[in-house]
Write a protein that holds these residues in place. Structure first.
Motif, PDB file in Angstrom:
ATOM      1  N   GLU A  43       0.823  -1.210   0.000  1.00  0.00           N
ATOM      2  CA  GLU A  43       0.000   0.000   0.000  1.00  0.00           C
ATOM      3  C   GLU A  43       0.859   1.262   0.000  1.00  0.00           C
ATOM      4  O   GLU A  43       0.496   2.268  -0.613  1.00  0.00           O
ATOM      5  N   LYS A  44       2.009   1.217   0.667  1.00  0.00           N
ATOM      6  CA  LYS A  44       2.911   2.373   0.662  1.00  0.00           C
ATOM      7  C   LYS A  44       3.445   2.612  -0.747  1.00  0.00           C
ATOM      8  O   LYS A  44       3.527   3.755  -1.207  1.00  0.00           O
ATOM      9  N   TYR A  45       3.816   1.541  -1.429  1.00  0.00           N
ATOM     10  CA  TYR A  45       4.295   1.666  -2.810  1.00  0.00           C
ATOM     11  C   TYR A  45       3.209   2.270  -3.692  1.00  0.00           C
ATOM     12  O   TYR A  45       3.465   3.173  -4.500  1.00  0.00           O
ATOM     13  N   ILE A  46       1.988   1.769  -3.530  1.00  0.00           N
ATOM     14  CA  ILE A  46       0.861   2.263  -4.320  1.00  0.00           C
ATOM     15  C   ILE A  46       0.658   3.756  -4.086  1.00  0.00           C
ATOM     16  O   ILE A  46       0.418   4.530  -5.017  1.00  0.00           O
ATOM     17  N   SER A  47       0.810   4.177  -2.833  1.00  0.00           N
ATOM     18  CA  SER A  47       0.621   5.583  -2.491  1.00  0.00           C
ATOM     19  C   SER A  47       1.748   6.455  -3.037  1.00  0.00           C
ATOM     20  O   SER A  47       1.510   7.522  -3.611  1.00  0.00           O
ATOM     21  N   VAL A  48       2.999   5.996  -2.888  1.00  0.00           N
ATOM     22  CA  VAL A  48       4.163   6.771  -3.325  1.00  0.00           C
ATOM     23  C   VAL A  48       4.112   7.053  -4.822  1.00  0.00           C
ATOM     24  O   VAL A  48       4.431   8.154  -5.283  1.00  0.00           O
ATOM     25  N   PHE A  49       3.688   6.048  -5.596  1.00  0.00           N
ATOM     26  CA  PHE A  49       3.669   6.202  -7.044  1.00  0.00           C
ATOM     27  C   PHE A  49       2.306   6.641  -7.584  1.00  0.00           C
ATOM     28  O   PHE A  49       2.068   6.639  -8.791  1.00  0.00           O
ATOM     29  N   GLY A  50       1.407   6.997  -6.679  1.00  0.00           N
ATOM     30  CA  GLY A  50       0.142   7.567  -7.101  1.00  0.00           C
ATOM     31  C   GLY A  50      -0.832   6.585  -7.717  1.00  0.00           C
ATOM     32  O   GLY A  50      -1.810   6.984  -8.363  1.00  0.00           O
ATOM     33  N   LEU A  51      -0.604   5.291  -7.491  1.00  0.00           N
ATOM     34  CA  LEU A  51      -1.498   4.292  -8.095  1.00  0.00           C
ATOM     35  C   LEU A  51      -2.869   4.293  -7.430  1.00  0.00           C
ATOM     36  O   LEU A  51      -3.847   3.833  -8.026  1.00  0.00           O
ATOM     37  N   ASN A  52      -2.938   4.815  -6.211  1.00  0.00           N
ATOM     38  CA  ASN A  52      -4.224   4.900  -5.530  1.00  0.00           C
ATOM     39  C   ASN A  52      -5.132   5.952  -6.171  1.00  0.00           C
ATOM     40  O   ASN A  52      -6.331   6.012  -5.894  1.00  0.00           O
ATOM     41  N   LYS A  53      -4.563   6.783  -7.036  1.00  0.00           N
ATOM     42  CA  LYS A  53      -5.339   7.806  -7.736  1.00  0.00           C
ATOM     43  C   LYS A  53      -5.735   7.357  -9.143  1.00  0.00           C
ATOM     44  O   LYS A  53      -6.473   8.057  -9.836  1.00  0.00           O
ATOM     45  N   SER A  54      -5.207   6.213  -9.572  1.00  0.00           N
ATOM     46  CA  SER A  54      -5.569   5.687 -10.890  1.00  0.00           C
ATOM     47  C   SER A  54      -6.944   5.038 -10.816  1.00  0.00           C
ATOM     48  O   SER A  54      -7.459   4.776  -9.723  1.00  0.00           O
ATOM     49  N   PRO A  55      -7.582   4.770 -11.956  1.00  0.00           N
ATOM     50  CA  PRO A  55      -8.931   4.195 -11.936  1.00  0.00           C
ATOM     51  C   PRO A  55      -9.000   2.912 -11.109  1.00  0.00           C
ATOM     52  O   PRO A  55      -8.042   2.126 -11.099  1.00  0.00           O
ATOM     53  N   PRO A  56     -10.106   2.678 -10.383  1.00  0.00           N
ATOM     54  CA  PRO A  56     -10.250   1.461  -9.583  1.00  0.00           C
ATOM     55  C   PRO A  56     -10.042   0.206 -10.428  1.00  0.00           C
ATOM     56  O   PRO A  56     -10.395   0.172 -11.611  1.00  0.00           O
ATOM     57  N   VAL A  57      -9.474  -0.809  -9.821  1.00  0.00           N
ATOM     58  CA  VAL A  57      -9.211  -2.065 -10.533  1.00  0.00           C
ATOM     59  C   VAL A  57     -10.455  -2.935 -10.496  1.00  0.00           C
ATOM     60  O   VAL A  57     -10.971  -3.237  -9.417  1.00  0.00           O
ATOM     61  N   PRO A  58     -10.966  -3.357 -11.667  1.00  0.00           N
ATOM     62  CA  PRO A  58     -12.131  -4.250 -11.677  1.00  0.00           C
ATOM     63  C   PRO A  58     -11.739  -5.654 -11.213  1.00  0.00           C
ATOM     64  O   PRO A  58     -10.550  -5.972 -11.107  1.00  0.00           O
ATOM     65  N   GLU A  59     -12.722  -6.479 -10.953  1.00  0.00           N
ATOM     66  CA  GLU A  59     -12.433  -7.828 -10.468  1.00  0.00           C
ATOM     67  C   GLU A  59     -11.817  -8.705 -11.553  1.00  0.00           C
ATOM     68  O   GLU A  59     -11.048  -9.617 -11.248  1.00  0.00           O
TER      69      GLU A  59
END
Length: 265
Positions: A15-31
Motif C-alpha cells: 500500500e505504501k508503494y501504491i501511495s508513493v507512485f500515485g497508483l491509488n489515484k488511478s482508476p479502480p481495478v475491476p475484479e
C-alpha cells in the motif's frame, strides 16, 4: 498482514508503494483482469477492441485499457516479458481488488510433434526453474489449476483452433536452452517453455486468486532448429478475443471455490 509459513508479506508495504507512485489515484481495478505479457498481443487486442489506452504507473509506464463484455468490466493490462515484472504487477492488482485473472502470452514448443506454432497451450502445471516463483511457493510444491475452468476454456478454444493441455516450464533465460536442458525437460514431459508462467501461477496461488493461463505457440525449439513464426501466432489472438464473452460468462456464473483457501508455503 499475510502469513504463509515462515514468510511474512505486509500489506502495508504494498500500500505504501501504491501511495508513493500515485497508483491509488488511478482508476479502480475491476475484479476481472486479462494480464498480457507481450506488447505484440497487447497492441493487437487494443486495436480490435477499439478502446483508449491509459497509463497506470508513470514511472514504469504500465499501460492498460478497459472494455465491457456482457456487463462484465474487463481490464487488459500489459506487463512485459519476464517473471519479476509479472509478479510485481500481480501484487499491485491483487492488492487493489482483482479477483479473477487470465494470463495471455506467447510460448515456445519443445515438442513440435505434439504442440505446433499457432496452437493454444494451457499448462495444467508448471515445472518452475525460474528464480522468482519459489519465493512464493516452494519448487517442490505444485501450483494448482482449477480443472473445471481449464476444461471449459479448453473446449471453447479447441472448437476454433488446436488447443493442447500439458506440462509447461518457466525459465529465466530466452536464449540459454542447451540440447541437454531440452532433453531433460522432454524427459519430464514438458511441452513448452516461457518466462512468465511460473510467476503467474505462483503469485495467484499464493494469494488464493482464481486464475488461468493461455499461451499461443510462436516458436518451436528442438536440438536441430529454432523456428519462429509470429505472424502465424498473431492470427490466433482474435480467435481468443472472440471467445472472451463465453469465458467470462462462465466465470461470472460458476465462480469456482477452488482458491478460497490461501495456500500455505
Amino acid at each position: 498482514m499475510y502469513f504463509h509459513g515462515n514468510n511474512i508479506c505486509t500489506e502495508f508495504q504494498i500500500e505504501k508503494y501504491i501511495s508513493v507512485f500515485g497508483l491509488n489515484k488511478s482508476p479502480p481495478v475491476p475484479e476481472y483482469i486479462l494480464l498480457v505479457f507481450n506488447r505484440d498481443i497487447y497492441d493487437f487486442m487494443k486495436k480490435i477492441s477499439n478502446t483508449n489506452e491509459k497509463c497506470a504507473d508513470l514511472k514504469l509506464k504500465r499501460n492498460f485499457f478497459d472494455f465491457t463484455i456482457q456487463d462484465i468490466k474487463l481490464r487488459v493490462f500489459l506487463t512485459g516479458d519476464g517473471a519479476p515484472i509479472v509478479a510485481h504487477t500481480l501484487e499491485i492488482l491483487i492488492n487493489r481488488g482483482a479477483k479473477f485473472i487470465i494470463g495471455l502470452g506467447y510460448t515456445s514448443s519443445i515438442n513440435p510433434k505434439v504442440l505446433r506454432i499457432g496452437d493454444y497451450f494451457i499448462p495444467k502445471n508448471i515445472l518452475r526453474t525460474d528464480g522468482l516463483s519459489r519465493l512464493y511457493i516452494k519448487s517442490s510444491k505444485p501450483v494448482f489449476i482449477d480443472y473445471y475452468l481449464l476444461n471449459y476454456i479448453f473446449n471453447c478454444l479447441n472448437k476454433k483452433n488446436n488447443t493442447v493441455v500439458g506440462l509447461g516450464c518457466s525459465t529465466d533465460s530466452y536464449f540459454r536452452h542447451s540440447s541437454k536442458k531440452i532433453s531433460k525437460y522432454l524427459s519430464c514431459g514438458v511441452l513448452a517453455l516461457d518466462m512468465e508462467s511460473g510467476a503467474f501461477m505462483s503469485v495467484t496461488n499464493y494469494y488464493g486468486i482464481l486464475s488461468i493461463l493461455v499461451n499461443i505457440v510462436s516458436e518451436e525449439i528442438s536440438h536441430q532448429f529454432w523456428n519462429i513464426n509470429y505472424p502465424c501466432a498473431r492470427k490466433k489472438i482474435e480467435l481468443f478475443y472472440n471467445e472472451l464473452p463465453n469465458i467470462l460468462s462462465y466465470i461470472n456464473i460458476k465462480r469456482s471455490k477452488f482458491y478460497e483457501q490461501k495456500i500455505t508455503v
